[in-house]
Design a protein around this motif. Structure first.
Motif, PDB file in Angstrom:
ATOM      1  N   MET A   1       0.841  -1.191   0.000  1.00 14.75           N
ATOM      2  CA  MET A   1       0.000   0.000   0.000  1.00 14.75           C
ATOM      3  C   MET A   1       0.880   1.247   0.000  1.00 14.75           C
ATOM      4  SD  MET A   1      -2.720   1.299   2.897  1.00 14.75           S
ATOM      5  CE  MET A   1      -3.757  -0.150   2.685  1.00 14.75           C
ATOM      6  N   SER A   2       0.615   2.167  -0.901  1.00 15.45           N
ATOM      7  CA  SER A   2       1.385   3.398  -0.983  1.00 15.45           C
ATOM      8  C   SER A   2       1.066   4.311   0.194  1.00 15.45           C
ATOM      9  CB  SER A   2       1.073   4.125  -2.293  1.00 15.45           C
ATOM     10  OG  SER A   2       1.508   3.377  -3.400  1.00 15.45           O
ATOM     11  N   VAL A   3       2.113   4.907   0.768  1.00 16.12           N
ATOM     12  CA  VAL A   3       1.959   5.849   1.868  1.00 16.12           C
ATOM     13  C   VAL A   3       2.122   7.265   1.314  1.00 16.12           C
ATOM     14  CG1 VAL A   3       2.849   6.628   4.088  1.00 16.12           C
ATOM     15  CG2 VAL A   3       2.875   4.188   3.515  1.00 16.12           C
ATOM     16  N   ILE A   4       1.157   8.135   1.606  1.00  9.74           N
ATOM     17  CA  ILE A   4       1.169   9.496   1.101  1.00  9.74           C
ATOM     18  C   ILE A   4       1.199  10.468   2.270  1.00  9.74           C
ATOM     19  CG2 ILE A   4      -0.101  11.241  -0.222  1.00  9.74           C
ATOM     20  CD1 ILE A   4      -1.208   8.955  -1.914  1.00  9.74           C
ATOM     21  N   LEU A   5       2.098  11.442   2.185  1.00 14.44           N
ATOM     22  CA  LEU A   5       2.239  12.462   3.220  1.00 14.44           C
ATOM     23  C   LEU A   5       1.568  13.748   2.754  1.00 14.44           C
ATOM     24  CD1 LEU A   5       3.461  13.754   5.796  1.00 14.44           C
ATOM     25  CD2 LEU A   5       5.575  14.100   4.485  1.00 14.44           C
ATOM     26  N   ILE A   6       0.608  14.249   3.547  1.00 13.59           N
ATOM     27  CA  ILE A   6      -0.049  15.531   3.276  1.00 13.59           C
ATOM     28  C   ILE A   6       0.570  16.578   4.192  1.00 13.59           C
ATOM     29  CG2 ILE A   6      -2.227  16.794   3.198  1.00 13.59           C
ATOM     30  CD1 ILE A   6      -3.665  14.066   3.232  1.00 13.59           C
ATOM     31  N   VAL A   7       1.065  17.675   3.606  1.00 12.05           N
ATOM     32  CA  VAL A   7       1.691  18.743   4.390  1.00 12.05           C
ATOM     33  C   VAL A   7       0.937  20.046   4.106  1.00 12.05           C
ATOM     34  CG1 VAL A   7       3.849  19.853   5.032  1.00 12.05           C
ATOM     35  CG2 VAL A   7       3.893  17.565   3.997  1.00 12.05           C
ATOM     36  N   ASP A   8       0.145  20.501   5.081  1.00 10.22           N
ATOM     37  CA  ASP A   8      -0.652  21.717   4.907  1.00 10.22           C
ATOM     38  C   ASP A   8      -1.037  22.226   6.293  1.00 10.22           C
ATOM     39  OD1 ASP A   8      -2.771  23.634   4.276  1.00 10.22           O
ATOM     40  OD2 ASP A   8      -2.781  22.722   2.275  1.00 10.22           O
ATOM     41  N   ASP A   9      -0.971  23.528   6.504  1.00 14.09           N
ATOM     42  CA  ASP A   9      -1.331  24.078   7.810  1.00 14.09           C
ATOM     43  C   ASP A   9      -2.830  24.230   7.986  1.00 14.09           C
ATOM     44  OD1 ASP A   9      -1.140  26.130   5.820  1.00 14.09           O
ATOM     45  OD2 ASP A   9      -1.281  27.632   7.405  1.00 14.09           O
ATOM     46  N   ASP A  10      -3.607  24.022   6.922  1.00 14.27           N
ATOM     47  CA  ASP A  10      -5.063  24.122   6.977  1.00 14.27           C
ATOM     48  C   ASP A  10      -5.646  22.741   7.301  1.00 14.27           C
ATOM     49  OD1 ASP A  10      -7.842  24.209   6.297  1.00 14.27           O
ATOM     50  OD2 ASP A  10      -7.468  25.996   5.098  1.00 14.27           O
ATOM     51  N   THR A  11      -6.193  22.605   8.508  1.00 12.02           N
ATOM     52  CA  THR A  11      -6.719  21.310   8.963  1.00 12.02           C
ATOM     53  C   THR A  11      -7.834  20.803   8.065  1.00 12.02           C
ATOM     54  OG1 THR A  11      -6.202  21.895  11.254  1.00 12.02           O
ATOM     55  CG2 THR A  11      -7.715  20.065  10.918  1.00 12.02           C
ATOM     56  N   GLU A  12      -8.729  21.702   7.623  1.00 12.97           N
ATOM     57  CA  GLU A  12      -9.858  21.284   6.793  1.00 12.97           C
ATOM     58  C   GLU A  12      -9.374  20.719   5.458  1.00 12.97           C
ATOM     59  OE1 GLU A  12     -12.749  24.341   6.345  1.00 12.97           O
ATOM     60  OE2 GLU A  12     -13.190  24.469   8.493  1.00 12.97           O
ATOM     61  N   ILE A  13      -8.372  21.359   4.854  1.00 14.35           N
ATOM     62  CA  ILE A  13      -7.846  20.869   3.579  1.00 14.35           C
ATOM     63  C   ILE A  13      -7.187  19.505   3.778  1.00 14.35           C
ATOM     64  CG2 ILE A  13      -6.064  21.243   1.822  1.00 14.35           C
ATOM     65  CD1 ILE A  13      -6.706  24.191   1.918  1.00 14.35           C
ATOM     66  N   ARG A  14      -6.420  19.354   4.859  1.00 10.41           N
ATOM     67  CA  ARG A  14      -5.804  18.053   5.137  1.00 10.41           C
ATOM     68  C   ARG A  14      -6.865  16.981   5.308  1.00 10.41           C
ATOM     69  NH1 ARG A  14      -2.752  20.560   9.209  1.00 10.41           N
ATOM     70  NH2 ARG A  14      -3.681  19.155  10.756  1.00 10.41           N
ATOM     71  N   ASP A  15      -7.934  17.324   6.030  1.00 13.90           N
ATOM     72  CA  ASP A  15      -9.003  16.347   6.285  1.00 13.90           C
ATOM     73  C   ASP A  15      -9.669  15.900   4.987  1.00 13.90           C
ATOM     74  OD1 ASP A  15      -8.519  16.453   8.987  1.00 13.90           O
ATOM     75  OD2 ASP A  15     -10.206  17.790   9.451  1.00 13.90           O
ATOM     76  N   VAL A  16      -9.952  16.864   4.110  1.00 12.56           N
ATOM     77  CA  VAL A  16     -10.615  16.528   2.839  1.00 12.56           C
ATOM     78  C   VAL A  16      -9.724  15.624   1.991  1.00 12.56           C
ATOM     79  CG1 VAL A  16     -11.405  17.457   0.632  1.00 12.56           C
ATOM     80  CG2 VAL A  16     -12.074  18.578   2.771  1.00 12.56           C
ATOM     81  N   ILE A  17      -8.456  16.009   1.832  1.00 12.80           N
ATOM     82  CA  ILE A  17      -7.534  15.200   1.034  1.00 12.80           C
ATOM     83  C   ILE A  17      -7.369  13.815   1.653  1.00 12.80           C
ATOM     84  CG2 ILE A  17      -5.179  15.013   0.157  1.00 12.80           C
ATOM     85  CD1 ILE A  17      -5.034  18.065   0.179  1.00 12.80           C
ATOM     86  N   HIS A  18      -7.266  13.779   2.988  1.00 10.39           N
ATOM     87  CA  HIS A  18      -7.102  12.505   3.703  1.00 10.39           C
ATOM     88  C   HIS A  18      -8.241  11.550   3.380  1.00 10.39           C
ATOM     89  CE1 HIS A  18      -5.402  10.554   7.551  1.00 10.39           C
ATOM     90  NE2 HIS A  18      -6.163   9.670   6.945  1.00 10.39           N
ATOM     91  N   VAL A  19      -9.484  12.055   3.468  1.00  9.45           N
ATOM     92  CA  VAL A  19     -10.659  11.206   3.214  1.00  9.45           C
ATOM     93  C   VAL A  19     -10.636  10.643   1.795  1.00  9.45           C
ATOM     94  CG1 VAL A  19     -13.166  11.216   2.941  1.00  9.45           C
ATOM     95  CG2 VAL A  19     -12.127  12.297   4.945  1.00  9.45           C
ATOM     96  N   TYR A  20     -10.358  11.497   0.825  1.00 13.77           N
ATOM     97  CA  TYR A  20     -10.348  11.038  -0.570  1.00 13.77           C
ATOM     98  C   TYR A  20      -9.241  10.015  -0.812  1.00 13.77           C
ATOM     99  CZ  TYR A  20     -13.901  14.182  -2.482  1.00 13.77           C
ATOM    100  OH  TYR A  20     -15.097  14.791  -2.791  1.00 13.77           O
ATOM    101  N   LEU A  21      -8.077  10.239  -0.236  1.00  9.08           N
ATOM    102  CA  LEU A  21      -6.981   9.285  -0.416  1.00  9.08           C
ATOM    103  C   LEU A  21      -7.279   7.952   0.256  1.00  9.08           C
ATOM    104  CD1 LEU A  21      -3.892  11.636   0.141  1.00  9.08           C
ATOM    105  CD2 LEU A  21      -4.601  10.595  -2.016  1.00  9.08           C
ATOM    106  N   ARG A  22      -7.822   8.010   1.463  1.00  5.58           N
ATOM    107  CA  ARG A  22      -8.159   6.763   2.168  1.00  5.58           C
ATOM    108  C   ARG A  22      -9.228   5.982   1.401  1.00  5.58           C
ATOM    109  NH1 ARG A  22      -6.649   6.115   7.570  1.00  5.58           N
ATOM    110  NH2 ARG A  22      -7.688   4.098   7.324  1.00  5.58           N
ATOM    111  N   ASN A  23     -10.180   6.697   0.800  1.00  7.85           N
ATOM    112  CA  ASN A  23     -11.225   6.028   0.009  1.00  7.85           C
ATOM    113  C   ASN A  23     -10.646   5.322  -1.215  1.00  7.85           C
ATOM    114  OD1 ASN A  23     -13.256   6.798   1.750  1.00  7.85           O
ATOM    115  ND2 ASN A  23     -13.874   8.583   0.533  1.00  7.85           N
ATOM    116  N   GLU A  24      -9.479   5.796  -1.683  1.00  2.94           N
ATOM    117  CA  GLU A  24      -8.816   5.156  -2.820  1.00  2.94           C
ATOM    118  C   GLU A  24      -7.856   4.045  -2.380  1.00  2.94           C
ATOM    119  OE1 GLU A  24      -9.303   5.639  -6.033  1.00  2.94           O
ATOM    120  OE2 GLU A  24     -10.852   7.172  -5.704  1.00  2.94           O
ATOM    121  N   GLY A  25      -7.780   3.805  -1.064  1.00  2.16           N
ATOM    122  CA  GLY A  25      -6.972   2.704  -0.568  1.00  2.16           C
ATOM    123  C   GLY A  25      -5.551   3.061  -0.184  1.00  2.16           C
ATOM    124  N   TYR A  26      -5.235   4.368  -0.121  1.00  2.00           N
ATOM    125  CA  TYR A  26      -3.886   4.778   0.256  1.00  2.00           C
ATOM    126  C   TYR A  26      -3.764   4.914   1.772  1.00  2.00           C
ATOM    127  CZ  TYR A  26      -3.523   6.030  -4.690  1.00  2.00           C
ATOM    128  OH  TYR A  26      -3.520   6.000  -6.055  1.00  2.00           O
TER     129      TYR A  26
END
Length: 228
Positions: free
Chosen positions: A1-26
């Motif tokens: 499984m690929s590990v992806i690092l999200i780096v952003d000071d905006d919690t909401e943006i991190r949360d949105v990207i996190h959800v979409y990536l997790r839904n794709e299996g990352y």
């Protein structure tokens, strides 16, 4: 499984990207600034980094430069700035792609998949090829290693892919569009600046005088090539 690092000071943006990536299996890890990102990279193997430009303590440009001192994972930069000069700045520091805010999460996911797919295709292609030596340049494709004049050259994944494309097709001229389509594995979507910046970065790392290149040569009005 690929590990992806999200780096952003905006919690909401991190949360949105996190959800979409997790839904794709990352698998996803997060950092709120560049300092946390570097700490995370020292502790875990990461296959791709999504990096915001405007952050406190250490911004994305400086963070990208620091990452490229040690790591070769693809980097997709996020920024609210849309001008070509800002894209060039991001790419010049070692980023592989650039997405402006606000963005469609599905577009970002498509960029993530394209980067990881390109990486996998590059690894597969490299495994089947021998080393290439051109004067004082040695390209070890299987080990993803480049040396010039006896010293290792630290290339980003895209820089290595471009060099591999030109070195394995010596004498053939590639337009900027053809390089983009061959390396990025998608149809051309940017100005020539994207490829131009990566070529410039390669020359800075490989050539004694980047203004008079010995290895990656410009065929004016056509594209780039490496001679036999």
């Amino acid at each position: 499984m690929s590990v992806i690092l999200i780096v952003d000071d905006d919690t909401e943006i991190r949360d949105v990207i996190h959800v979409y990536l997790r839904n794709e299996g990352y698998s996803v890890i997060e950092a709120c600034d560049g300092i946390e990102a570097l700490q995370a990279l020292s502790q875990q193997d990461v296959q791709l980094i999504i990096l915001d430009v405007m952050m406190p303590r250490m911004d994305g440009i400086k963070t990208c430069m620091r990452i490229r001192e040690k790591y070769t994972a693809p980097i997709i930069m996020l920024s609210a700035k849309e001008g070509d000069i800002d894209k060039i700045m991001g790419l010049s520091t070692g980023a592989d792609d650039y997405v402006t805010k606000p963005f469609n999460p599905m577009e970002l996911i498509a960029r993530v998949k394209a980067q990881l797919r390109r990486q996998n295709l590059l690894v597969s292609r490299e495994a089947a090829q021998d080393n290439i030596t051109i004067n004082e340049l040695v390209l070890n494709i299987a080990e993803h290693h480049v040396s010039i004049r006896g010293k290792e050259a630290m290339l980003t994944p895209l820089e290595f892919a471009i060099l591999t494309l030109l070195a394995t097709n010596q004498g053939q001229v590639f337009s900027a569009d053809k390089i983009y389509e061959s390396v990025w594995k998608e149809r051309t979507g940017y100005s020539d600046n994207t490829v131009m910046v990566h070529i410039r970065n390669l020359r800075e790392k490989l050539e004694l005088d980047p203004r008079k290149p010995e290895y990656i040569k410009t065929v004016w009005g056509v594209g780039y090539k490496m001679d036999k």
